[in-house]
Design a protein around this motif. Structure first.
Motif, PDB file in Angstrom:
ATOM      1  N   ALA A 139       0.810  -1.218   0.000  1.00 17.23           N
ATOM      2  CA  ALA A 139       0.000   0.000   0.000  1.00 17.23           C
ATOM      3  C   ALA A 139       0.841   1.265   0.000  1.00 17.23           C
ATOM      4  O   ALA A 139       0.366   2.326  -0.418  1.00 17.23           O
ATOM      5  N   ASP A 140       2.102   1.177   0.461  1.00 15.89           N
ATOM      6  CA  ASP A 140       2.926   2.370   0.536  1.00 15.89           C
ATOM      7  C   ASP A 140       3.658   2.665  -0.765  1.00 15.89           C
ATOM      8  O   ASP A 140       4.399   3.638  -0.847  1.00 15.89           O
ATOM      9  N   ARG A 141       3.459   1.839  -1.796  1.00 15.40           N
ATOM     10  CA  ARG A 141       4.148   2.027  -3.077  1.00 15.40           C
ATOM     11  C   ARG A 141       3.155   2.396  -4.168  1.00 15.40           C
ATOM     12  O   ARG A 141       1.988   1.991  -4.155  1.00 15.40           O
ATOM     13  N   THR A 142       3.639   3.139  -5.163  1.00 16.84           N
ATOM     14  CA  THR A 142       2.801   3.478  -6.307  1.00 16.84           C
ATOM     15  C   THR A 142       2.518   2.236  -7.144  1.00 16.84           C
ATOM     16  O   THR A 142       3.380   1.362  -7.272  1.00 16.84           O
ATOM     17  N   PRO A 143       1.323   2.160  -7.735  1.00 19.78           N
ATOM     18  CA  PRO A 143       1.060   1.123  -8.729  1.00 19.78           C
ATOM     19  C   PRO A 143       1.568   1.539 -10.108  1.00 19.78           C
ATOM     20  O   PRO A 143       1.345   0.837 -11.094  1.00 19.78           O
ATOM     21  N   GLY A 144       2.235   2.686 -10.136  1.00 20.13           N
ATOM     22  CA  GLY A 144       2.674   3.253 -11.406  1.00 20.13           C
ATOM     23  C   GLY A 144       1.606   4.160 -11.992  1.00 20.13           C
ATOM     24  O   GLY A 144       0.489   4.265 -11.497  1.00 20.13           O
ATOM     25  N   GLY A 145       1.996   4.835 -13.049  1.00 16.42           N
ATOM     26  CA  GLY A 145       1.092   5.705 -13.769  1.00 16.42           C
ATOM     27  C   GLY A 145       1.649   5.936 -15.166  1.00 16.42           C
ATOM     28  O   GLY A 145       2.829   5.679 -15.396  1.00 16.42           O
ATOM     29  N   SER A 146       0.840   6.335 -16.099  1.00 17.09           N
ATOM     30  CA  SER A 146      -0.532   6.675 -15.776  1.00 17.09           C
ATOM     31  C   SER A 146      -1.508   5.500 -15.857  1.00 17.09           C
ATOM     32  O   SER A 146      -2.673   5.642 -15.478  1.00 17.09           O
ATOM     33  N   SER A 147      -1.044   4.336 -16.324  1.00 16.89           N
ATOM     34  CA  SER A 147      -1.934   3.176 -16.455  1.00 16.89           C
ATOM     35  C   SER A 147      -1.904   2.323 -15.187  1.00 16.89           C
ATOM     36  O   SER A 147      -1.928   1.093 -15.257  1.00 16.89           O
ATOM     37  N   GLY A 148      -1.879   2.984 -14.009  1.00 19.65           N
ATOM     38  CA  GLY A 148      -1.813   2.256 -12.757  1.00 19.65           C
ATOM     39  C   GLY A 148      -3.061   1.440 -12.474  1.00 19.65           C
ATOM     40  O   GLY A 148      -2.986   0.335 -11.923  1.00 19.65           O
ATOM     41  N   GLY A 149      -4.223   1.960 -12.846  1.00 16.67           N
ATOM     42  CA  GLY A 149      -5.445   1.191 -12.667  1.00 16.67           C
ATOM     43  C   GLY A 149      -5.454  -0.048 -13.539  1.00 16.67           C
ATOM     44  O   GLY A 149      -5.895  -1.120 -13.118  1.00 16.67           O
ATOM     45  N   ALA A 150      -4.962   0.085 -14.764  1.00 13.21           N
ATOM     46  CA  ALA A 150      -4.922  -1.039 -15.699  1.00 13.21           C
ATOM     47  C   ALA A 150      -4.039  -2.161 -15.174  1.00 13.21           C
ATOM     48  O   ALA A 150      -4.437  -3.334 -15.149  1.00 13.21           O
ATOM     49  N   ALA A 151      -2.816  -1.831 -14.757  1.00 14.53           N
ATOM     50  CA  ALA A 151      -1.883  -2.847 -14.291  1.00 14.53           C
ATOM     51  C   ALA A 151      -2.377  -3.516 -13.014  1.00 14.53           C
ATOM     52  O   ALA A 151      -2.272  -4.737 -12.841  1.00 14.53           O
ATOM     53  N   THR A 152      -2.918  -2.720 -12.090  1.00 12.19           N
ATOM     54  CA  THR A 152      -3.433  -3.265 -10.842  1.00 12.19           C
ATOM     55  C   THR A 152      -4.579  -4.230 -11.108  1.00 12.19           C
ATOM     56  O   THR A 152      -4.647  -5.326 -10.524  1.00 12.19           O
ATOM     57  N   ALA A 153      -5.501  -3.831 -11.989  1.00 13.88           N
ATOM     58  CA  ALA A 153      -6.653  -4.680 -12.289  1.00 13.88           C
ATOM     59  C   ALA A 153      -6.216  -6.022 -12.864  1.00 13.88           C
ATOM     60  O   ALA A 153      -6.674  -7.081 -12.421  1.00 13.88           O
ATOM     61  N   VAL A 154      -5.329  -5.999 -13.836  1.00 15.55           N
ATOM     62  CA  VAL A 154      -4.999  -7.245 -14.533  1.00 15.55           C
ATOM     63  C   VAL A 154      -4.178  -8.174 -13.663  1.00 15.55           C
ATOM     64  O   VAL A 154      -4.359  -9.400 -13.693  1.00 15.55           O
TER      65      VAL A 154
END
Length: 471
Positions: free
Chosen positions: A149-164
């Protein structure tokens, strides 16, 4: 296969549907059930399209029952990033003031995915104006990294990578102007390909004007998936023609065979900046797997990375100042404008003469890499010179933004060059994923993905380690 359907690859799911081992409805229901159980903790999917997806799946099952030929992704659940037109959906790009912007037609990439039979189960989060390596905005909120939780999922496609990586869809759509496919894949332990300029058509009818010149030259669309073979399959589908993008090129998906050993340039200090020890170890791990597979890996730095990185910053920020900064200042939050200030401070805003000369000098940089790649067709490089950033670290001030731009220099340099680059994980360090990118000559995504597959075969599918932590 005895594992839950949502854990299957897109290749496996599509094959099982064609062979009538499962239905399209079963595949979509599995992904939607995973969405319901996993999304609340991460906020990756911001628009739940369950009802529409199930109706589409039922129609897709009817096609299977009729015996008609089906596309390569028939019945496969996917997601679309919330900065790309999807007919009947808003395209806010993380901006509350744009929440009313409705798409009247599908963007080329969405149309191609639908024609291949893919079923959209939701839309994924992106930062404001898709302009950060963090995924947060005042409209949809913060997306969390599924590993830490303390790290970025990245961006700008952070939602995409997290979901998959969590199994909410088998393929996620994203785009990449400054690493926005590769960095989220790196931070979340997924695989991706940043295609060559012209490989995948891009167009948003909802836009009020044409994209700035450097975004036309440097931004591309592409897939993120848990496995390299799914990235390859999705790339083929996404790359189908669309006349709305005049940059699209009818390039073959496979180029001439290169006789082994294929030489790989291992760059350990891009732009003269040393990699963090965990990143250096990731490069070493990837190099060992490639060498065992017959590649010839040599420690050698490609040319002009610092110059290329500076040109990306100066040209993009000049474009931004002229064409988009006013909208960002007017509609963006204090946070995105603080980050924009940092980007601007780390760049040189060019006058007309400077802009024209910098754009012309891009050819010199491209030429140097083209000549270099005659000897070294592949470059093994860090995605980022440091592990995934702490969450929202770009809000620590202008100097930190400047440092971050230095630490990401190899990431966004590839955008200026317009070259393909695959990102693939190599393991988990201190609880978060780590990985590398493999850069190839223009339109040789096949070479990049071949090398990424070798690394993945040696390392394994990283998402499975994440799922094991849940049990």
């Amino acid at each position: 296969m005895d594992s839950p359907i949502w854990r299957w690859s897109a290749v496996e799911t599509a094959a099982a549907i064609r062979q009538r081992n499962i239905s399209c409805t079963e595949a979509v229901q599995a992904a939607l059930e995973r969405l319901r159980t996993a999304n609340d903790d991460v906020n990756a999917i911001t628009v739940d399209l369950s009802e529409e997806a199930l109706a589409t799946a039922q129609r897709a099952d009817g096609v299977i029952e009729s015996g008609m030929a089906v596309g390569p992704l028939h019945g496969v659940p996917i997601t679309i990033k919330e900065n790309t037109d999807q007919q009947g959906q808003s395209n806010p790009n993380g901006i509350p003031g744009f929440a009313h912007v409705m798409a009247t037609e599908d963007a080329p990439i969405v149309a191609n995915l639908r024609r291949a039979g893919a079923i959209i189960i939701g839309r994924t989060n992106t930062p404001e104006f898709s302009y950060r390596w963090f995924t947060d905005n005042p409209l949809r909120g913060l997306t969390a990294n599924p590993w830490a939780a303390d790290r970025t999922p990245g961006g700008s496609s952070g939602g995409a990578a997290t979901a998959v990586v969590l199994g909410m869809g088998d393929i996620a759509h994203g785009n990449d102007l400054g690493g926005s496919l590769r960095y989220p894949a790196y931070a979340c332990g997924a695989a991706t390909i940043r295609p060559s300029l012209g490989r995948i058509a891009a167009y948003n009818a909802s836009s009020t004007g044409e994209r700035p010149p450097m975004i036309q030259l440097m931004s591309v669309q592409g897939p993120i998936a848990r496995e390299v073979r799914d990235v390859r399959l999705a790339l083929r589908v996404m790359a189908n023609p669309d006349a709305r993008d005049p940059w699209w090129q009818p390039a073959p998906m496979e180029g001439p065979r290169l006789y082994p050993p294929i030489r790989v340039a291992l760059t350990e200090e891009p732009a003269g900046i040393r990699c963090h020890p965990s990143v250096a170890q990731a490069l070493d791990t990837a190099a060992q797997h490639l060498e065992r597979a017959g590649y010839a890996v040599e420690a050698v730095n490609p040319p002009w990375v610092a110059d290329i990185a500076a040109a990306w910053r100066n040209l993009l920020m000049t474009d931004t100042q002229v064409m988009t900064a006013q909208a960002m200042r007017e509609h963006g939050s204090d946070e995105i404008n603080q980050v924009l200030d940092g980007y601007m401070a780390a760049s040189q805003i060019l006058d007309l003469n400077g802009y024209i000369n910098a754009l012309a000098d891009r050819t010199r940089l491209l030429r140097a890499w083209s000549v270099f790649m005659e000897t070294y067709p592949l470059v093994l490089a860090p995605v980022s010179q440091v592990p995934p950033f702490q969450q929202l670290e770009d809000l620590q001030g202008t100097e930190r933004v400047r440092q971050m731009l230095d630490e990401q220099s190899m990431l966004y340099s590839i955008n200026l060059l317009g070259l393909p680059a695959a990102a693939v994980p190599t393991g988990v360090v201190d609880g978060v994923p780590i990985g590398v990118q493999i850069i190839g000559p223009r339109f040789r995504e096949d070479l990049c993905l071949d090398a990424a597959q070798v690394i993945e075969t040696g390392v394994g599918i990283l998402a499975r380690q994440l799922w094991e932590r849940e049990s």
